[in-house]
Write a protein that holds these residues in place. Structure first.
Motif, PDB file in Angstrom:
ATOM      1  N   ASP A 234       0.703  -1.278  -0.057  1.00  0.00           N
ATOM      2  CA  ASP A 234       0.107  -0.042  -0.087  1.00  0.00           C
ATOM      3  C   ASP A 234       0.797   1.499  -0.076  1.00  0.00           C
ATOM      4  OD1 ASP A 234      -2.211   1.389  -0.036  1.00  0.00           O
ATOM      5  OD2 ASP A 234      -2.911   1.353   2.400  1.00  0.00           O
ATOM      6  N   SER A 235       1.850   1.188  -1.012  1.00  0.00           N
ATOM      7  CA  SER A 235       2.765   2.579  -1.051  1.00  0.00           C
ATOM      8  C   SER A 235       2.286   3.421  -2.144  1.00  0.00           C
ATOM      9  CB  SER A 235       4.264   1.904  -1.225  1.00  0.00           C
ATOM     10  OG  SER A 235       5.024   3.041  -1.305  1.00  0.00           O
TER      11      SER A 235
ATOM     12  N   PRO B 111      -4.557  -4.212  -2.904  1.00  0.00           N
ATOM     13  CA  PRO B 111      -5.369  -5.038  -3.495  1.00  0.00           C
ATOM     14  C   PRO B 111      -6.202  -4.014  -4.713  1.00  0.00           C
ATOM     15  CG  PRO B 111      -6.036  -5.130  -1.128  1.00  0.00           C
ATOM     16  CD  PRO B 111      -4.875  -4.247  -1.319  1.00  0.00           C
ATOM     17  N   GLY B 112      -6.243  -4.883  -6.053  1.00  0.00           N
ATOM     18  CA  GLY B 112      -6.740  -3.990  -7.288  1.00  0.00           C
ATOM     19  C   GLY B 112      -5.727  -3.000  -7.700  1.00  0.00           C
ATOM     20  N   ALA B 113      -4.436  -2.840  -7.107  1.00  0.00           N
ATOM     21  CA  ALA B 113      -3.497  -1.905  -7.622  1.00  0.00           C
ATOM     22  C   ALA B 113      -2.266  -2.868  -8.440  1.00  0.00           C
ATOM     23  CB  ALA B 113      -2.995  -1.055  -6.557  1.00  0.00           C
ATOM     24  N   PRO B 114      -1.638  -2.307  -9.009  1.00  0.00           N
ATOM     25  CA  PRO B 114      -0.359  -3.041  -9.688  1.00  0.00           C
ATOM     26  C   PRO B 114       0.603  -3.314  -9.048  1.00  0.00           C
ATOM     27  CG  PRO B 114      -0.447  -0.872 -10.858  1.00  0.00           C
ATOM     28  CD  PRO B 114      -1.804  -1.080  -9.909  1.00  0.00           C
ATOM     29  N   ASP B 115       1.811  -3.762  -9.275  1.00  0.00           N
ATOM     30  CA  ASP B 115       2.879  -4.084  -8.642  1.00  0.00           C
ATOM     31  C   ASP B 115       4.039  -3.043  -8.970  1.00  0.00           C
ATOM     32  OD1 ASP B 115       2.027  -6.153  -7.026  1.00  0.00           O
ATOM     33  OD2 ASP B 115       2.696  -7.498  -8.356  1.00  0.00           O
ATOM     34  N   THR B 116       3.599  -2.575 -10.250  1.00  0.00           N
ATOM     35  CA  THR B 116       4.780  -1.813 -10.698  1.00  0.00           C
ATOM     36  C   THR B 116       3.969  -0.404 -11.696  1.00  0.00           C
ATOM     37  OG1 THR B 116       6.520  -3.300 -11.178  1.00  0.00           O
ATOM     38  CG2 THR B 116       6.662  -1.342 -12.426  1.00  0.00           C
ATOM     39  N   LEU B 117       4.160   0.797 -11.495  1.00  0.00           N
ATOM     40  CA  LEU B 117       3.614   1.795 -12.262  1.00  0.00           C
ATOM     41  C   LEU B 117       4.415   2.128 -13.461  1.00  0.00           C
ATOM     42  CD1 LEU B 117       2.567   4.295  -9.161  1.00  0.00           C
ATOM     43  CD2 LEU B 117       1.007   2.527 -10.350  1.00  0.00           C
ATOM     44  N   VAL B 118       3.765   2.658 -14.643  1.00  0.00           N
ATOM     45  CA  VAL B 118       4.572   2.920 -16.102  1.00  0.00           C
ATOM     46  C   VAL B 118       4.058   4.226 -16.259  1.00  0.00           C
ATOM     47  CG1 VAL B 118       4.862   2.493 -18.288  1.00  0.00           C
ATOM     48  CG2 VAL B 118       4.557   0.528 -16.404  1.00  0.00           C
TER      49      VAL B 118
END
Length: 736
Positions: free
Chosen positions: A343-344, A372-379
């Motif tokens: 949750d960062s 939950p529902g968020a990606p592990d990596t942002l682009v």
């Protein structure tokens, strides 16, 4: 959301500080500043920072006293009471990181002060001080903190230098600090100040001042002069090692940025000094004491970021790779960033290291990972403007990802080195509908209007510009109104109500241009010149009087009527106005009346004059007749005539001195037919005849009198003739 302290951690932390607060006092820190208002008036401010959790509310002062001293002699100039004017909470950099054990109030004291130029002239300058005790008992890095006082100290220059006013406001430095530091993590904070005069500021660590206040006398009636004893560091600590760490506390000399990676828990006091320089000379100094709480924080991992150029499968390597941005090739980079903590919330930012050109655009600036529902990596896509031009140099751009950890975000920075050649860019073009026949020929009063268009082949936003050769368009009432803001193409409307030129200039050359600013670098079209010729001709009017052209003086006797007509004509049929003015005397007072009939192309006037004594007393009067045309460049016609009242001609006055009242029809009466005539202020007042003994024997005011002697005996009698402005004396003999 940020990684907040666990409930167990809260309990342990509260137990850790429980012993100290009961003994703690209230002062966290503070500083003075001096701000110029106007003339010799200044405002002196004291910001005192108060421990809102463990401070004793009874220790909050309603007033404090600032003392001002001469720097080279320590002579006391004055003591000034500073009333409390504000009490506000100091907020955290990240409100989500707030701790209940740490809360600071900013207590502001302020007052106006007069620094007259006749008093504050010492070239060595002056200093101000406020003394107050005491510091918090549980400060770790100084000895006997509960009995350590605090001296707020400020230096300022004389208000006169080289015989001229020397105006200066001291820096207003140091944003308040409520943040805490985590042991083992890098802590940083911008303590940089501001200076309204634009002077140079230099920061350095300083040892906090104790001064003369004590727990026994916590609030002296006034500050003592220098010297002020410093606080005593704990063994192994000093001014350059105030908060132990790796690195220990440092401050950037140019920016005021604090940095420390503390390795010990506890509350630490530190001092910062800001020196102000003008033209290379130090003119003032401001000091501040403050505290920093170091605690153990839950583990927070650093975020990571990778940068990929277009089509690359291998991440950009800082210090090795140099990106080349060239025409026809992609100018975009792909940013991949993440954080191993759950949750960062991550945030991107850009920092240009060695350039000021427009920054790239970023498609995604923030987002959350491992939720939950968020990606592990942002682009995110980072794209440089097509007009970026490094002019052969290597530019450095820091791409920074930061998390939302407490007490401060952790970061990962990728320094991108790049060169850039801009895409070809053509200057914009401008056109008008003012042609084809130039110059435009207009008359005074005409409304000139035409369209101006600008466009750019590269679709850069365009603005329209107008100027004049040798004149400002606005000064003659010309305007160019751009329609619909900026863009490409753009259009605007030129309007000009042709005025009467203020000078003999009748040709006006307007210049129009279209300008674009790719990458904030102005590009303009070649100027398009539109000449406008004002057609104007004027035939001066004529003024004719009902007199011979050679007549310049008109003379008339008192009461003799005079009439004269005049006529003004204008072949341009301009409106004419005929007036008459006199020098030194009003027309009506001189017996004159002037009546004019004004009109287009023709004006007539009638002067009527009945000479009177007012004009006779003035001797003469010049009357100027003025024919004025109403046109752009009028050429008035004038004619001046002189008017005089003719005085009557007086014969030589020799009164007879003998008569024989014997009825022989020869000199039987005494009379004065040659008396000077009456004229305005010179009039006959009285005729008197006296005997030789001074007895009045005859009197009359009638200038046509005849005196028969009144039966008086023959002899010599005395004659007195009185006028309003003169008199005559003589004798008259009655002969037998």
């Amino acid at each position: 959301m940020p990684r907040l302290l666990s409930s167990v951690f809260w309990v342990l932390l509260l137990l850790l500080v429980a012993a100290g607060p009961a003994r703690a006092t209230h002062i966290v820190g503070g500083e003075l500043d001096l701000q110029h208002q106007s003339g010799s008036r200044y405002r002196i401010n004291l910001n005192l920072y108060f421990d809102a959790v463990y401070g004793n509310p009874g220790a909050l002062d309603n007033t404090l006293t600032v003392s001002i001293f001469e720097k080279d002699t320590d002579r006391r100039m004055l003591n000034l009471t500073l009333p409390l004017v504000a009490n506000t909470n100091v907020t955290y950099s990240n409100i989500a990181c707030t701790l209940p054990i740490l809360s600071t109030r900013r207590i502001q004291y302020s007052s106006l002060i007069d620094l007259p130029a006749t008093t504050y002239t010492n070239p060595a300058g002056y200093y101000a001080a406020v003394e107050r005790c005491c510091r918090n008992n549980n400060i770790r890095n100084i000895r006997n903190p509960g009995n350590a006082g605090q001296t707020y100290y400020l230096e300022f220059p004389a208000v006169v230098r080289n015989g001229k006013p020397f105006i200066n406001s001291t820096p207003r430095i140091f944003p308040p600090l409520s943040d805490y530091a985590c042991r083992g993590d890098l802590f940083y904070y911008d303590f940089g100040g501001q200076d309204v005069d634009g002077d140079s500021l230099v920061y350095e660590l300083s040892t906090p001042l104790n001064g003369h206040s004590t727990s026994t006398v916590p609030k002296p009636a006034a500050a003592d002069p220098l010297p002020y004893s410093p606080i005593q560091w704990q063994p192994g600590l000093n001014v350059l090692n105030q908060i132990p760490g790796d690195p220990a506390l440092t401050v950037n000399r140019a920016t005021g940025r604090l940095q420390v990676r503390p390795n010990q828990l506890g509350l630490f006091v530190f001092g910062i000094k800001c020196s102000e320089y003008r033209d290379g000379e130090k003119i003032s100094e401001v000091r501040r004491d403050f505290q920093l709480q170091v605690i153990d924080c839950p583990r927070n991992s650093e975020p990571t970021m990778s940068v990929f150029s277009a089509g690359a499968t291998k991440a950009y390597q800082p210090g090795v790779d140099v990106l080349k941005l060239e025409p026809g090739k992609s100018r975009c980079l792909t940013l991949r960033f993440t954080d191993p903590d759950p949750d960062s919330r991550l945030t991107l930012s850009l920092y240009p290291v060695n350039f000021t050109a427009p920054l790239p655009s970023v498609s995604l600036l923030q987002g959350t990972v491992h939720k939950p529902g968020a990606p592990d990596t942002l682009v995110s896509q980072l794209c440089f403007p097509s007009c970026t031009d490094t002019k052969g140099k290597v530019y450095l751009l820091d791409v920074i990802v930061a998390d939302n950890g407490c007490s401060l975000p952790k970061r990962d920075t990728v320094r991108v080195a790049f060169t850039a050649v801009p895409d070809p860019n053509s200057p914009p073009q401008v056109a008008t509908t003012a042609g084809p026949g130039l110059p435009l020929r207009v008359r005074i009063g005409d409304l000139v209007t035409f369209q101006v268009t600008g466009q750019d082949a590269d679709a850069d936003p365009v603005t329209l510009e107008m100027s004049g050769r040798g004149f400002a368009p606005a000064s003659v009432g010309a305007a160019l109104m751009q329609n619909g803001g900026v863009g490409s193409p753009v259009s605007g409307t030129f309007t000009w109500r042709v005025p009467c030129p203020p000078t003999d200039k009748f040709l006006y050359e307007f210049e129009f241009a279209a300008a674009a600013a790719p990458c904030n670098l102005r590009q303009a079209s070649p100027p398009l010149v539109i000449p406008i010729q004002i057609d104007y001709a004027n035939t001066p009017p004529t003024l004719a009087l009902a007199l011979a052209d050679t007549v310049t003086v008109i003379k008339r006797q008192l009461g003799e009527p005079f009439r004269m007509t005049m006529e003004g004509l204008d072949s341009d049929v301009d409106p004419l106005t005929l007036t008459a003015t006199a020098n030194g005397l009003d027309l009506a007072a001189a017996g004159m009346r002037f009546t004019a009939q004004n009109g287009a192309g023709k004006a007539t006037g009638l002067l009527e004059w009945t000479p009177n004594c007012a004009l006779a007393a003035a001797s003469r009067m010049d009357v100027t007749f003025r024919l004025q045309e109403t046109t752009c460049r009028p050429v008035p016609k004038t004619r001046t005539l002189r008017f005089e009242v003719v005085r009557p001609v007086a014969q030589p006055f020799l009164p007879p001195n003998v008569f024989t009242p014997n009825n022989d029809q020869n000199h039987d009466f005494f009379e004065l037919p040659s008396l000077p005539p009456d004229f305005c202020d010179s009039r006959l007042a009285n005729i008197k005849i006296f005997s030789r003994w001074g007895n009045l024997v005859y009197q009359t005011t009638d200038r046509t009198f005849k005196w028969d002697g009144g039966g008086l005996p023959a002899g010599v009698y005395f004659l007195l003739i009185e006028f309003t402005d003169k008199s005559y004396k003589g004798t008259v003999t009655i002969a037998p």
